[in-house]
Design an enzyme around this catalytic site. Structure first.
Site, short mmCIF file in Angstrom:
data_model
loop_
_atom_site.label_atom_id
_atom_site.label_comp_id
_atom_site.label_asym_id
_atom_site.label_seq_id
_atom_site.Cartn_x
_atom_site.Cartn_y
_atom_site.Cartn_z
N GLN A 77 5.30 6.33 1.68
CA GLN A 77 3.99 5.91 1.19
C GLN A 77 4.18 4.75 0.59
OE1 GLN A 77 1.06 7.90 1.26
NE2 GLN A 77 -0.05 6.39 0.86
N PHE A 78 4.22 3.49 1.41
CA PHE A 78 4.40 2.04 0.87
C PHE A 78 3.23 1.75 0.13
CE2 PHE A 78 1.30 1.11 4.34
CZ PHE A 78 0.73 0.22 3.68
N THR A 79 2.27 2.34 0.09
CA THR A 79 1.16 2.02 -0.82
C THR A 79 1.26 2.25 -2.44
OG1 THR A 79 -0.41 3.81 -0.51
CG2 THR A 79 -0.64 2.24 1.00
#
Length: 144
Positions: A77-79
Site C-alpha cells: 500500500q504505497f499510499t
C-alpha cells in the site's frame, strides 16, 4: 516501514474479479507501505512485531497470531506514505518506487513465513479490491 493493521474475522483481496488472497478465520489484515530508507532489517522487525502483536482474546489473556496460529493477509500500500499537509492533492514523494518497495514487502511476507505464519498476499502494483470484516474494531498503525 509503515503498516495499518486490522484485526479481522475474515478478509480477501481480488484483482480483476479473481480472489488472489483470502483468510476465512480470525487474523490480521495488514497494509504495508515502504519509504526510501527502509531495509530488509526493517522488514524483519515489522514481521516480528506483527507475529507477536497481542490483539486477540486468548485462553489466559491477550494473544498474538503466534499464540493462536492466526493467519495474516499482507497487502502492499504505497499510499500509506502519501503526504496531505499541503493542498488537496497527496504527494507520493515519501513512498518508495516499486523496484525498491516490492522486494521489501516480499521480505515482510518471507520473514513472517519463516516465523511460522500462514500468510496470504495481494498482487504488488495491481488494482486490488479489498474486502474485510474488522473485528472489534481494532485498527493500529505500526512504524519500524
Amino acid at each position: 516501514m509503515r503498516a495499518v493493521v486490522q484485526r479481522v474475522s475474515r478478509a480477501s483481496v481480488s484483482v480483476g474479479g479473481e480472489v488472489v488472497g483470502a483468510i476465512d478465520e480470525p487474523g490480521l489484515m495488514v497494509l504495508v507501505g515502504v519509504t526510501h530508507d527502509d531495509t530488509p532489517a526493517h522488514a524483519a522487525r515489522l514481521a516480528a512485531k506483527l507475529w507477536g502483536l497481542r490483539v486477540f482474546d486468548g485462553p489466559q489473556a491477550e494473544a498474538s497470531c503466534s499464540d493462536l496460529g492466526a493467519p495474516l493477509l499482507v497487502i502492499s500500500q504505497f499510499t500509506l506514505y502519501g503526504d496531505t499537509r499541503k493542498g488537496r492533492r497527496p504527494s507520493w514523494i515519501a513512498a518508495a518506487p516499486g523496484p525498491v518497495a516490492e522486494p521489501l514487502v516480499d521480505e515482510v511476507v518471507a520473514a513472517l513465513r519463516r516465523l511460522g505464519a500462514r500468510v496470504e498476499t495481494g498482487r504488488f502494483g495491481a488494482d486490488m479490491k479489498v474486502t474485510l470484516t474488522n473485528d472489534g474494531p481494532i485498527t493500529l498503525i505500526l512504524e519500524v
